[in-house]
Design a protein around this motif. Sequence first.
Motif, mmCIF file in Angstrom:
data_model
loop_
_atom_site.group_PDB
_atom_site.id
_atom_site.type_symbol
_atom_site.label_atom_id
_atom_site.label_comp_id
_atom_site.label_asym_id
_atom_site.label_seq_id
_atom_site.Cartn_x
_atom_site.Cartn_y
_atom_site.Cartn_z
ATOM 1 N N ALA A 1 -0.692 12.933 -1.214
ATOM 2 C CA ALA A 1 -0.360 12.223 0.022
ATOM 3 C C ALA A 1 -1.425 12.478 1.087
ATOM 4 C CB ALA A 1 1.013 12.665 0.533
ATOM 5 N N MET A 2 -1.927 13.706 1.133
ATOM 6 C CA MET A 2 -2.991 14.040 2.087
ATOM 7 C C MET A 2 -4.264 13.287 1.733
ATOM 8 S SD MET A 2 -4.654 17.788 2.930
ATOM 9 C CE MET A 2 -3.233 18.371 3.850
ATOM 10 N N ILE A 3 -4.610 13.264 0.449
ATOM 11 C CA ILE A 3 -5.814 12.578 -0.010
ATOM 12 C C ILE A 3 -5.748 11.087 0.318
ATOM 13 C CG2 ILE A 3 -7.139 11.892 -2.061
ATOM 14 C CD1 ILE A 3 -6.258 14.575 -3.307
ATOM 15 N N ALA B 1 6.698 21.551 -2.719
ATOM 16 C CA ALA B 1 5.506 20.810 -3.134
ATOM 17 C C ALA B 1 5.461 19.424 -2.501
ATOM 18 C CB ALA B 1 5.461 20.687 -4.655
ATOM 19 N N LEU B 2 6.624 18.910 -2.109
ATOM 20 C CA LEU B 2 6.666 17.585 -1.497
ATOM 21 C C LEU B 2 6.180 17.606 -0.054
ATOM 22 C CD1 LEU B 2 10.123 16.293 -2.803
ATOM 23 C CD2 LEU B 2 7.869 15.449 -3.469
ATOM 24 N N VAL B 3 6.230 18.775 0.569
ATOM 25 C CA VAL B 3 5.870 18.848 1.988
ATOM 26 C C VAL B 3 4.694 19.772 2.268
ATOM 27 C CG1 VAL B 3 8.174 18.256 2.799
ATOM 28 C CG2 VAL B 3 7.628 20.647 2.346
ATOM 29 N N LEU B 4 4.307 20.606 1.311
ATOM 30 C CA LEU B 4 3.208 21.540 1.528
ATOM 31 C C LEU B 4 2.109 21.316 0.496
ATOM 32 C CD1 LEU B 4 2.060 23.967 3.071
ATOM 33 C CD2 LEU B 4 3.207 25.453 1.418
ATOM 34 N N PRO B 5 0.932 20.841 0.910
ATOM 35 C CA PRO B 5 -0.174 20.663 -0.033
ATOM 36 C C PRO B 5 -0.566 22.009 -0.641
ATOM 37 C CG PRO B 5 -0.607 19.503 2.011
ATOM 38 C CD PRO B 5 0.576 20.397 2.256
ATOM 39 N N GLY B 6 -0.461 22.119 -1.923
ATOM 40 C CA GLY B 6 -0.763 23.386 -2.598
ATOM 41 C C GLY B 6 -0.264 23.342 -4.021
ATOM 42 N N ILE B 7 0.508 24.314 -4.397
ATOM 43 C CA ILE B 7 1.048 24.396 -5.744
ATOM 44 C C ILE B 7 2.044 23.263 -5.977
ATOM 45 C CG2 ILE B 7 2.952 25.907 -5.107
ATOM 46 C CD1 ILE B 7 2.424 27.447 -7.707
ATOM 47 N N SER B 8 2.067 22.704 -7.162
ATOM 48 C CA SER B 8 2.917 21.549 -7.441
ATOM 49 C C SER B 8 4.331 21.969 -7.818
ATOM 50 C CB SER B 8 2.328 20.718 -8.583
ATOM 51 O OG SER B 8 2.502 21.385 -9.813
ATOM 52 N N GLY B 9 5.259 21.033 -7.619
ATOM 53 C CA GLY B 9 6.637 21.291 -7.995
ATOM 54 C C GLY B 9 6.767 21.539 -9.486
ATOM 55 N N GLY C 1 0.824 -1.208 0.000
ATOM 56 C CA GLY C 1 0.000 0.000 0.000
ATOM 57 C C GLY C 1 0.855 1.254 0.000
ATOM 58 N N ILE C 2 1.958 1.233 0.742
ATOM 59 C CA ILE C 2 2.847 2.390 0.799
ATOM 60 C C ILE C 2 3.514 2.601 -0.562
ATOM 61 C CG2 ILE C 2 4.945 3.319 1.851
ATOM 62 C CD1 ILE C 2 4.178 1.862 4.415
ATOM 63 N N ILE C 3 3.894 1.509 -1.212
ATOM 64 C CA ILE C 3 4.507 1.614 -2.543
ATOM 65 C C ILE C 3 3.527 2.228 -3.536
ATOM 66 C CG2 ILE C 3 5.368 0.292 -4.524
ATOM 67 C CD1 ILE C 3 6.680 -1.624 -2.591
ATOM 68 N N PHE C 4 2.272 1.775 -3.512
ATOM 69 C CA PHE C 4 1.261 2.317 -4.418
ATOM 70 C C PHE C 4 1.021 3.801 -4.152
ATOM 71 C CE2 PHE C 4 -0.788 -2.122 -4.996
ATOM 72 C CZ PHE C 4 0.035 -2.349 -6.098
ATOM 73 N N ARG C 5 0.998 4.163 -2.893
ATOM 74 C CA ARG C 5 0.812 5.575 -2.549
ATOM 75 C C ARG C 5 2.015 6.391 -3.029
ATOM 76 N NH1 ARG C 5 -2.070 2.772 1.374
ATOM 77 N NH2 ARG C 5 -3.987 3.788 2.109
ATOM 78 N N TYR D 1 -0.085 11.745 4.526
ATOM 79 C CA TYR D 1 0.647 13.010 4.558
ATOM 80 C C TYR D 1 1.362 13.252 5.886
ATOM 81 C CZ TYR D 1 1.529 18.034 4.606
ATOM 82 O OH TYR D 1 2.121 19.260 4.716
ATOM 83 N N GLU D 2 0.654 13.113 7.002
ATOM 84 C CA GLU D 2 1.254 13.412 8.297
ATOM 85 C C GLU D 2 2.429 12.474 8.599
ATOM 86 O OE1 GLU D 2 -1.633 13.576 11.379
ATOM 87 O OE2 GLU D 2 -2.777 15.211 10.462
ATOM 88 N N ARG D 3 2.286 11.218 8.209
ATOM 89 C CA ARG D 3 3.381 10.271 8.433
ATOM 90 C C ARG D 3 4.591 10.641 7.580
ATOM 91 N NH1 ARG D 3 3.135 3.646 7.643
ATOM 92 N NH2 ARG D 3 5.246 3.220 8.448
#
Length: 275
Positions: A26-28, A160-168, A3-7, A32-34
Motif C-alpha cells: 500500500a505504501m509502494i 501487517a495491514l496497518v504497519l509496513p514490515g513483517i507480513s501477516g 485504480g483503488i480496486i487494483f491497488r 498507505y496514508e489514506r
Amino acid sequence: MLGIIFRGMAVGITETVPGISGSTVAMILGIYERLIYSLSILTTKHRREALPFLFTFGTGMVIGFAISIFIINYLLSYYRTPTLMFFIGIIVGFLPYLWKETLNHSKNKIKLKHYIIMFLFLSIVVVSQPLSGINQMDLNNLAIADYIFLAVAGFIASTALVLPGISGALILIILGIYDIATASLMSFDLPIILAIGSGIVLGVLLTSRLIRYLLTNYTVETYAAMIGLVSGSIYALWYHLDSIVSTSIIVVSLITFFGGIAFIITLKQTQNNKF
C-alpha cells in the motif's frame, strides 16, 4: 475507482504471501496514508467519510486474496525455494526505498536510538523463528483454547495491514498456523475462518489508530521499527527455505530473487501512475 480496486487486489495478493506486508505494498502504491486514515476513523463519528474508499479497496482486496490463495499454496507446495526467494527479492528491493523515506523524515539525522530500535525489531523476528511450528493442533478436535489462540494469532497478524514490515502470512508461519489458515480457507472451514477473522478485524480496528498516532508523533522511530521488521523478514523467509536443493533450483531461485527486485523497482516507478 478502478485504480483503488487494483491497488486493493495487490494488497490482497500480498496478504497470502509470507514476505512483504500488505501495508508495505500500500505504501509502494501510494495509498498507505489514506488507508490508515480511513481505518482509524471507523470507530469515530466520521466513519461515513471512510466507507466508500474502504468498500472499494476491500472489494479489490478480497478478489486478489481469493485468486492468490490457491496460486501461492500451489507454488509453496511444489516450488517453495524459488517462490520464497522471489519474496526475499521483493524485500531486498524495497529496503532502499524505506531507508530513503526514513532519512527524509529524519532530515538525514539518524540517531543512535533509531539504530537500537532497528536492531531490536530485527532481533525479535530472528529470535522468534525457532517458535515456528511449535503449536500443533488436531483440526478434527479443536478445544476452546485452540480457537482463542487462533483469534489471538489473527489479531497479531492484523498489524501487517496497518504497519509496513513483517507480513501477516509470515506472522502466521512464526506462530505455526499458516498451513492451518490456508487449508481452512481452501476447504472453507467456517469455525477456523471466523476465529482467525474475528481477531484480524478486532486488530485492525484497534491498531490502526495506534499506528496513526505513532506515525504522527514518533515518525522516525516508527520507520526505524519498520526497517528492523522488514530486514528481519529476509532471515525469516530464508529460515523456511527447503534444506535440500539442486543446482537447477539454485539457478531458478537466483532468477526469481532478481525478478523480485525488478518487480519492486517497477512498482515504485509506476507508484504515481493512474490506473
